[in-house]
Design a protein around this motif. Structure first.
Motif, PDB file in Angstrom:
ATOM      1  N   VAL A 133       0.861  -1.180   0.000  1.00  0.00           N
ATOM      2  CA  VAL A 133       0.000   0.000   0.000  1.00  0.00           C
ATOM      3  C   VAL A 133       0.900   1.233   0.000  1.00  0.00           C
ATOM      4  CG1 VAL A 133      -1.747   1.296   1.268  1.00  0.00           C
ATOM      5  CG2 VAL A 133      -1.817  -1.211   1.258  1.00  0.00           C
ATOM      6  N   GLY A 135       2.688   4.509   0.660  1.00  0.00           N
ATOM      7  CA  GLY A 135       2.631   5.445   1.772  1.00  0.00           C
ATOM      8  C   GLY A 135       2.254   4.836   3.105  1.00  0.00           C
ATOM      9  N   ALA A 136       1.998   3.527   3.130  1.00  0.00           N
ATOM     10  CA  ALA A 136       1.556   2.871   4.373  1.00  0.00           C
ATOM     11  C   ALA A 136       2.761   2.405   5.183  1.00  0.00           C
ATOM     12  CB  ALA A 136       0.657   1.697   4.056  1.00  0.00           C
ATOM     13  N   TRP A 287      -4.772   5.586   6.904  1.00  0.00           N
ATOM     14  CA  TRP A 287      -4.632   4.149   6.573  1.00  0.00           C
ATOM     15  C   TRP A 287      -5.809   3.677   5.732  1.00  0.00           C
ATOM     16  CZ3 TRP A 287      -8.320   0.753   8.941  1.00  0.00           C
ATOM     17  CH2 TRP A 287      -8.218  -0.577   8.500  1.00  0.00           C
ATOM     18  N   ASP A 289      -7.899   5.297   3.793  1.00  0.00           N
ATOM     19  CA  ASP A 289      -7.958   5.845   2.441  1.00  0.00           C
ATOM     20  C   ASP A 289      -6.870   5.249   1.543  1.00  0.00           C
ATOM     21  OD1 ASP A 289     -10.063   7.367   3.293  1.00  0.00           O
ATOM     22  OD2 ASP A 289      -8.923   9.224   3.500  1.00  0.00           O
ATOM     23  N   ARG A 290      -5.660   5.100   2.093  1.00  0.00           N
ATOM     24  CA  ARG A 290      -4.582   4.495   1.302  1.00  0.00           C
ATOM     25  C   ARG A 290      -4.902   3.049   0.956  1.00  0.00           C
ATOM     26  NH1 ARG A 290      -0.815   6.920   5.443  1.00  0.00           N
ATOM     27  NH2 ARG A 290       0.003   8.864   4.552  1.00  0.00           N
TER      28      ARG A 290
END
Length: 333
Positions: A133, A135-136, A287, A289-290
């Motif tokens: 994911v 950016g997670a 979290w 939204d990603r």
């Protein structure tokens, strides 16, 4: 023809051995294979991992395990939970198999985290898909409240072999043990199981074919990939359903979470919030939204890629009618 003979979902052949264990090998974009290693090796790794990740694991509250079938969406759902700032989900580890083979319950979280960290370091690729994911916070550099394993079909197989396994895990673990059941329409689930039998489909996907639809049709024409639904896969699906039903009776309802793959892909934000609530995780909006952005609508039904006989469809209708956790599919054949 599909028979009425009861099937057993228990592990068979080398997979039933209790002295070694199948482990995934992460090889970047080509990751798809397993090797077998001794259980004694896992014992040593569990001790080392518990020490290495002691800071990340010190506030752990929940151990979560998936149940169900192969090819039903566990990898995606597990990966999105793993992307949460306070969760880590192992990929292809089969922790219930390790528990059945004598690894103590309280050593399992460290093994899960070590596996999840290795998966992340290798790019989170499996069978031609990427489960990262953007950016997670994948990886062990976070304080964990939830850890677990997504290998739901094998958890179900080991429970069929040892019906007390689920209860024993709850009794022996210091953590709150919870279970997630992801269902997918049986016609699609069984079709995908048939397509991906013997791994030719996975090899094709990893090869990087631009037009997978044409490539699959070509492979079906020359016999490399199934063109018809396999009776053995129907039998396996039914056997796993029976084992899931037995597992469900072994725990309080609040420890068991059910979601259809179709609902998850159609309403990912809502589904992720429900999962977070079930696991007592902060419903972190960044979290959610990603993670939701990685979900694609399940419009390409694999049932249409194979031919089905009438008796096969009738058998699937019977198993749907026989289990409450499949009731969402009663009128969706």
């Amino acid at each position: 023809m599909v028979t009425d003979k009861p099937e057993d979902a228990s592990p068979k052949g080398e997979h039933a051995r209790l002295d070694d264990h199948s482990v995934p090998i992460f090889e970047g974009g080509k990751s798809r294979r397993h090797v077998r290693q001794s259980v004694s090796r896992f014992r040593a790794i569990s001790v080392w991992s518990a020490f290495r990740y002691r800071a990340a694991l010190k506030d752990l509250r929940t151990f979560v395990q998936f149940a169900g079938w192969p090819r039903s969406g566990h990898s995606l759902v597990g990966a999105l939970i793993d992307a949460h700032p306070h969760a880590a989900i192992a990929h292809e580890l089969d922790t219930m198999g390790l528990f059945r083979k004598g690894i103590p319950a309280d050593r399992l979280p460290a093994l899960c985290l070590a596996n999840a960290a290795a998966f992340t370091a290798a790019g989170r690729h499996w069978n031609g898909f990427c489960y990262a994911v953007p950016g997670a916070s994948h990886g062990p550099a976070k304080t964990l409240h939830v850890v677990g394993d997504k290998k739901g079909d094998w958890a179900t197989r080991w429970s069929a072999e040892d019906p007390a396994l689920v209860s024993r895990l709850a009794c022996q673990s210091r953590l709150d043990c919870r279970w997630i059941l992801v269902t997918r329409h049986p016609l699609d689930n069984i079709s995908t199981m048939s397509l991906r039998r013997d791994r030719a489909y996975d090899k094709l996907r990893i090869s990087g074919e631009q037009d997978m639809g044409t490539a699959i049709q070509s492979a079906q024409q020359d016999g490399r990939i199934a063109a018809e639904v396999n009776d053995a896969m129907i039998a396996d699906y039914c056997a796993l359903a029976a084992s899931v039903a037995a597992m469900k009776t072994q725990m309080p309802s609040e420890k068991w979470f059910e979601i259809t793959y179709e609902t998850f892909t159609e309403r990912p934000h809502e589904s992720l919030e429900r999962l977070a609530a079930f696991l007592s995780l902060d419903p972190d909006s960044a979290w959610r939204d990603r993670a939701a952005a990685l979900v694609k609508s399940d419009r390409n039904k694999s049932r249409h890629k194979l031919s089905w006989r009438d008796d096969q469809r009738e058998r699937v209708a019977e198993v749907i009618a026989g289990h409450d956790f499949l009731s969402a599919y009663m009128d969706r054949a």
